[in-house]
Write a protein that holds these residues in place. Sequence first.
Motif, PDB file in Angstrom:
ATOM      1  N   ILE A  87      -0.197  -2.669  -8.088  1.00 29.99           N
ATOM      2  CA  ILE A  87      -0.510  -3.112  -6.722  1.00 29.99           C
ATOM      3  C   ILE A  87      -1.870  -3.804  -6.702  1.00 29.99           C
ATOM      4  N   LYS A  88      -2.865  -3.201  -7.375  1.00 29.64           N
ATOM      5  CA  LYS A  88      -4.201  -3.796  -7.452  1.00 29.64           C
ATOM      6  C   LYS A  88      -4.158  -5.178  -8.104  1.00 29.64           C
ATOM      7  N   MET A  89      -3.447  -5.262  -9.214  1.00 31.04           N
ATOM      8  CA  MET A  89      -3.364  -6.550  -9.920  1.00 31.04           C
ATOM      9  C   MET A  89      -2.655  -7.598  -9.064  1.00 31.04           C
ATOM     10  N   TYR A  90      -1.587  -7.196  -8.382  1.00 23.78           N
ATOM     11  CA  TYR A  90      -0.833  -8.143  -7.566  1.00 23.78           C
ATOM     12  C   TYR A  90      -1.664  -8.645  -6.380  1.00 23.78           C
ATOM     13  N   LEU A  91      -2.284  -7.723  -5.660  1.00 24.09           N
ATOM     14  CA  LEU A  91      -3.005  -8.106  -4.451  1.00 24.09           C
ATOM     15  C   LEU A  91      -4.381  -8.696  -4.723  1.00 24.09           C
ATOM     16  N   CYS A  92      -5.093  -8.148  -5.712  1.00 26.46           N
ATOM     17  CA  CYS A  92      -6.493  -8.531  -5.921  1.00 26.46           C
ATOM     18  C   CYS A  92      -6.776  -9.209  -7.255  1.00 26.46           C
ATOM     19  N   GLY A 100     -11.370  -0.729  -0.426  1.00 27.09           N
ATOM     20  CA  GLY A 100     -11.932  -1.740   0.468  1.00 27.09           C
ATOM     21  C   GLY A 100     -11.482  -3.149   0.118  1.00 27.09           C
ATOM     22  N   ASN A 101     -11.363  -3.429  -1.184  1.00 28.74           N
ATOM     23  CA  ASN A 101     -10.886  -4.749  -1.613  1.00 28.74           C
ATOM     24  C   ASN A 101      -9.429  -4.957  -1.211  1.00 28.74           C
ATOM     25  N   ILE A 102      -8.630  -3.909  -1.375  1.00 31.90           N
ATOM     26  CA  ILE A 102      -7.211  -3.989  -1.021  1.00 31.90           C
ATOM     27  C   ILE A 102      -7.063  -4.171   0.486  1.00 31.90           C
ATOM     28  N   ARG A 103      -7.829  -3.408   1.257  1.00 32.13           N
ATOM     29  CA  ARG A 103      -7.797  -3.530   2.719  1.00 32.13           C
ATOM     30  C   ARG A 103      -8.161  -4.954   3.134  1.00 32.13           C
ATOM     31  N   GLN A 104      -9.221  -5.508   2.537  1.00 38.00           N
ATOM     32  CA  GLN A 104      -9.633  -6.868   2.884  1.00 38.00           C
ATOM     33  C   GLN A 104      -8.558  -7.890   2.536  1.00 38.00           C
ATOM     34  N   ASP A 108      -6.647 -10.412   4.985  1.00 35.58           N
ATOM     35  CA  ASP A 108      -6.509 -11.849   4.700  1.00 35.58           C
ATOM     36  C   ASP A 108      -5.061 -12.302   4.887  1.00 35.58           C
ATOM     37  N   ILE A 109      -4.115 -11.446   4.513  1.00 41.20           N
ATOM     38  CA  ILE A 109      -2.690 -11.778   4.625  1.00 41.20           C
ATOM     39  C   ILE A 109      -2.205 -11.708   6.076  1.00 41.20           C
ATOM     40  N   PHE A 110      -2.539 -10.615   6.769  1.00 39.51           N
ATOM     41  CA  PHE A 110      -1.984 -10.357   8.100  1.00 39.51           C
ATOM     42  C   PHE A 110      -2.872 -10.796   9.257  1.00 39.51           C
ATOM     43  N   LEU A 133       0.674   0.237   3.330  1.00 42.68           N
ATOM     44  CA  LEU A 133       0.949  -1.179   3.590  1.00 42.68           C
ATOM     45  C   LEU A 133       0.863  -1.984   2.290  1.00 42.68           C
ATOM     46  N   ALA A 134      -0.083  -1.631   1.429  1.00 40.05           N
ATOM     47  CA  ALA A 134      -0.189  -2.311   0.128  1.00 40.05           C
ATOM     48  C   ALA A 134       1.082  -2.090  -0.691  1.00 40.05           C
ATOM     49  N   VAL A 135       1.624  -0.873  -0.650  1.00 40.12           N
ATOM     50  CA  VAL A 135       2.889  -0.581  -1.335  1.00 40.12           C
ATOM     51  C   VAL A 135       4.001  -1.441  -0.742  1.00 40.12           C
ATOM     52  N   ALA A 136       4.028  -1.539   0.590  1.00 35.11           N
ATOM     53  CA  ALA A 136       5.074  -2.318   1.273  1.00 35.11           C
ATOM     54  C   ALA A 136       5.028  -3.786   0.865  1.00 35.11           C
TER      55      ALA A 136
END
Length: 145
Positions: A87-92, A100-104, A108-110, A133-136
């Motif tokens: 998930i970290k690699m995909y999103l960030c 905090g990076n994932i939330r940001q 950025d997406i939504f 939400l990151a999992v979703a």
Amino acid sequence: MHLAIDPGTTHSAFVQFHNGKVIDHGHLPNAEIRQILIGREYTSVACEMIASYGMAVGASTFETCVWIGRFIEVARTPVRLCYRKDIKMYLCGSMRAKDGNIRQRLIDIFGPQGTKKQPGKTYGIKSHTWAALAVAVYAAETKEK
């Protein structure tokens, strides 16, 4: 409708997701998450999975694993297990990404969360629900390995 879960020892966060939109979200006792899974058939269910990185783990990690199994047991559709590192690699694009990076990235997406008078797409999401939400997003946008 898709369901994503960030499991915990006693409570888990969930996001119901459809066509790229958050339909419902929350942080509930695990027994209630289990009832949600029993009571409704989802198009897909994704759950964050525990991974070992060679470090010692405590009882809470094993309790969470038990709950993941209990969720899988009652889900009316196969459960996709999603690892945090993926998930970290995909999103960030980095394994070093923090919550905090994932939330940001999700903001950025939504778009911004908004206010009570003008709620955004992620209005009301907090804490562990960001992880759900990151999992979703990860599960919706990637193919299972």
